[in-house]
Scaffold this motif. Structure first.
Motif, short mmCIF file in Angstrom:
data_model
loop_
_atom_site.label_atom_id
_atom_site.label_comp_id
_atom_site.label_asym_id
_atom_site.label_seq_id
_atom_site.Cartn_x
_atom_site.Cartn_y
_atom_site.Cartn_z
N UNK A 115 0.95 -1.17 -0.04
CA UNK A 115 -0.05 0.08 0.00
C UNK A 115 0.88 1.11 -0.18
N UNK A 116 0.33 2.21 -0.71
CA UNK A 116 1.04 3.61 -0.74
C UNK A 116 0.78 4.09 0.74
N UNK A 117 -0.44 3.89 1.28
CA UNK A 117 -1.03 4.66 2.73
C UNK A 117 -1.71 3.77 3.22
N UNK A 118 -1.50 3.75 4.72
CA UNK A 118 -2.41 3.08 5.48
C UNK A 118 -2.67 3.92 6.52
N UNK A 156 4.28 8.30 20.51
CA UNK A 156 4.87 6.99 20.36
C UNK A 156 4.62 6.67 18.78
N UNK A 157 3.47 7.20 18.53
CA UNK A 157 3.00 6.95 16.87
C UNK A 157 4.29 7.27 16.12
N UNK A 158 4.75 8.63 16.32
CA UNK A 158 5.91 9.14 15.42
C UNK A 158 7.14 8.36 15.50
N UNK A 159 7.36 8.00 16.73
CA UNK A 159 8.53 7.40 17.18
C UNK A 159 8.67 5.88 16.31
N UNK A 160 7.50 5.40 16.34
CA UNK A 160 7.56 3.78 15.65
C UNK A 160 7.51 4.19 14.07
N UNK A 161 7.33 5.37 13.59
CA UNK A 161 7.30 5.48 12.24
C UNK A 161 6.02 6.04 11.46
N UNK A 162 4.84 6.45 12.23
CA UNK A 162 3.90 6.92 11.66
C UNK A 162 3.89 8.27 11.09
N UNK A 163 3.29 8.75 10.13
CA UNK A 163 3.52 10.18 9.73
C UNK A 163 2.50 11.03 10.13
N UNK A 179 -6.69 15.58 2.78
CA UNK A 179 -5.83 16.47 2.66
C UNK A 179 -4.48 15.86 3.15
N UNK A 180 -4.42 15.03 4.54
CA UNK A 180 -3.36 14.84 4.97
C UNK A 180 -2.78 13.64 4.04
N UNK A 181 -3.79 12.67 3.75
CA UNK A 181 -3.21 11.46 2.72
C UNK A 181 -2.46 12.28 1.56
N UNK A 182 -3.09 13.08 0.97
CA UNK A 182 -2.65 13.41 -0.34
C UNK A 182 -1.34 14.22 -0.06
N UNK A 183 -1.28 14.80 0.99
CA UNK A 183 0.29 15.63 1.39
C UNK A 183 1.22 14.56 1.60
N UNK A 184 0.76 13.58 2.28
CA UNK A 184 1.84 12.47 2.85
C UNK A 184 2.13 11.77 1.50
#
Lengths: 225, 424
Positions: free
Chosen positions: A45-48, A89-96, A110-115
């Motif tokens: 997936x490109x985004x989850x 914690x979310x940011x630490x384990x690699x979420x955007x 908008x966040x998905x697109x920007x990501x």
């Protein structure tokens, strides 16, 4: 573009999928931890989009597995918990990104697109809508090739519109997009109005068309006139 | 007062009383014994004297050469003829010293004439004896008292040791932490039982605390999720082209109500979390600087409402607060100062290190200022306010050793925050 929505609340998952499909993404859903786990092993997936509290597991664990499998997948957490520790914690384990429920679909979009923009092109891609051209890395906007000087909020507003073309955006969602959660709504709605007025004026000055339409007072829509 | 000090004190008072009584009684017994002895001997001498009289029919002082031993005085007619013992002091012939004597006085006719006869015995040796006995006894009793006192102190100190150990562990026990209350198993039954009961109570309390915490979190989750659903469906609904204006207005109202409910839920959840002391990562924060920063971040709204901001004397006002709560406190204060302000008003921030004050212009207060900090207390019936902002401010201040006060005069509203007396 493939997007996976991991959310146990069926209605919400359905709304997100509908919205995403309309935006042209290929969107799949998983209602349980097991299902989601299976899918991320089978497909790329490109985004989850992950809900942290699932009936049979923890969203954090899913993100960790995902990051091990394919580190380039973008991850957006949607959670009812508005806790700072969870966000960190979310940011630490690699979420955007982290969105607290209830959120606006337009904001999520908008966040998905920007990501995806950041992931795929390192932000070096231009956003085009007819005569409007936006360069996200330099935050510059051109109308008919002419530079339109926008304030920071006007720029953010335009980008939000461009991420949600032909969609009615509520005034509240625009206000929250521009100023975050803790702003007094009565004042912010007035401010939304004046920013939209200024943005329209600036685009028109450079010879652009008027793409912003007011919808019965509930919000605004940006799209083909 | 400490338990050991208290028992020691009682013990000391009690044994002092007992020893004092015992000492006095002992002294009296010795004295009575000595007097009995002396009086018996005096009576024997009286019999000797009467035997002498019967034999010789007369009395002569020369038979007795020991000083003050006997005194025979003619008294003529005398009505009182009883025998009496008295204590008396008589001067020593050589060094003019007064000496204690026991004296037996009786009346006897000698050669037809009544005489008063006094025979005496010196008590000086007896007195010395009493003194020596008393001093020895006092010394012994004193030593005994000190010894038992010391022993008792040591003993109870050792006996109560498990109790004090448990006490200090309970003091260190933190409800919010995951570690259970750990107590020893002392050999004394009562203490072992006490520890057992305390351990069970601790476990129960932790369990209750955890379930309460989970409950608030779960409740929030359960409420936020349907709200997210309403929001999402409303957003999808308004995309429809076929809606009439009235329908749109209805939807708008549903939407606003759900937003308000979400804010309300978040506010209540925050209050519950503060109540449960779920925020533990205290840090040193400068509230004055944070407020100034927040005002700066809100410049757009301030500009929009044409509110002038004046910052005077920004001396750092440092407090120990979890960063999330410091942020919430500051945001609520600033939001309040802007929301209840009127166009072209003023906001004033001042800090002298002891008192942090945020003032704003605004309409005169309608409701009771005393009740302003209560939950769901709203000034006016504004739709976009849920009435929890000031309650949150107060709750944060109360929980973290701060005091917040509100004052209003002539359309000038001021909030003062200062440290509670006695708090760090």
């Amino acid at each position: 573009m493939k997007v996976l929505v991991v959310e146990d609340e069926k209605g919400l998952a359905e709304s997100i999928t509908d919205y995403m499909n309309k935006e042209g993404y290929l969107c799949e859903t998983a209602g349980t931890f097991r299902e989601a786990d299976e899918r991320i092993y089978l497909y790329q997936y490109d985004c989850v989009i992950v809900d942290l509290t699932l009936p049979d597991g923890d969203g954090f664990q899913l993100i960790q597995t995902l990051k091990k499998l394919l580190a380039t997948t973008g991850v957006i957490i949607i959670s009812a918990r508005n806790a700072l520790e969870d966000k960190i914690r979310g940011l630490e384990i690699g979420s955007d990104d982290y969105l607290t429920k209830p959120f606006h679909l337009s904001e999520l979009n908008a966040r998905v697109k920007s990501l995806i923009r950041r992931r795929n092109f390192g932000g070096h891609t231009e956003i085009r809508f007819r005569e409007i051209r936006v360069n996200p890395s330099s935050r510059k906007v051109y109308v008919n090739g002419q530079l339109a000087v926008l304030s920071r909020k006007e720029y953010d507003l335009l980008l939000y519109f461009l991420s949600n073309i032909d969609v009615v955006l509520t005034k509240v969602s625009i206000a929250e997009h521009l100023w975050g959660d803790n702003i007094d709504s009565a004042d912010s709605l007035d401010m939304v109005y004046s920013h939209i007025k200024n943005l329209r004026r600036k685009l028109l000055e450079k010879g652009g068309s008027d793409y912003v339409r007011s919808v019965y007072g509930i919000g605004y829509k940006f799209g083909e006139p | 007062m400490k338990l050991l000090a208290k028992t020691n004190r009682i013990y000391l008072a009690f044994s002092l009383a007992i020893y004092l009584f015992a000492g006095l009684a002992f002294y009296q017994v010795v004295r009575i014994l000595i007097y009995n002895e002396v009086e018996t001997r005096l009576k024997v001498e009286k019999r000797d004297f009467e035997a002498y009289l019967k034999q010789h029919k007369a009395w002569s002082d020369t038979t007795y050469f020991v000083e003050n031993k006997i005194d025979v005085v003619p008294v003529g007619r005398q009505t009182r003829l009883s025998e009496t013992f008295i204590d008396t002091l008589i001067q020593n012939r050589y060094d003019q010293e007064l000496m204690p004597f026991r004296q037996l006085t009786f009346y006897v006719p000698i050669q037809g004439e009544m005489h008063r006869v006094s025979i005496r015995k010196s008590l000086i040796q007896s007195y010395q004896l009493i003194e020596v006995i008393t001093v020895t006894m006092a010394a012994c009793l004193g030593l005994l008292l000190l010894g038992t006192f010391w022993f008792q102190g040591k003993l109870s100190g050792r006996l109560w040791l498990p109790f004090y150990e448990s006490l200090s562990r309970i003091k260190r026990f933190n409800l919010a932490s995951a570690t259970p209350l750990q107590l020893d198993k002392p050999e004394i039954n009562e203490f072992r039982e006490l520890n057992e009961v305390l351990r069970k109570m601790g476990d129960k309390m932790q369990q209750d605390y955890r379930s309460l915490k989970e409950f608030t979190e779960n409740a929030s989750h359960e409420i936020q999720t349907p709200l997210a659903l309403i929001n999402a469906k409303v957003e999808q609904l308004i995309q429809s082209e076929k809606l009439t204006e009235t329908q749109t207005r209805w939807i708008e109202e549903i939407y606003q109500a759900s937003r308000r409910m979400a804010r309300l839920n978040q506010g209540l959840l925050l209050l519950a979390k503060i109540d449960n002391q779920q925020f533990t990562n205290n840090q040193t924060v400068d509230l004055a600087a944070l407020l100034a920063e927040k005002l700066n971040a809100m410049d757009e709204v301030l500009l929009h409402k044409r509110i002038a901001v004046e910052i005077r004397n920004l001396v750092p006002f440092t407090v120990q607060l979890p960063p999330a709560l410091a942020d919430s406190l500051v945001a609520n204060l600033v939001n309040n100062a802007i929301k209840h302000n009127h166009a072209e008003g003023r906001v004033e921030l001042a800090s002298n290190g002891k008192n942090l004050s945020l003032g704003n212009t605004g309409n005169a207060l309608v409701s009771n200022p005393e009740r302003l900090f209560e939950r769901f207390k709203k000034e006016g019936s504004s739709l976009d306010s849920v009435g929890l902002g000031l309650a949150i401010i107060k709750e944060i201040c109360d929980t973290y050793g701060l005091q917040v006060e509100y004052a209003e005069s002539n359309g000038w509203h001021r909030f003062d925050i200062f440290r509670k007396i006695g708090a760090d």
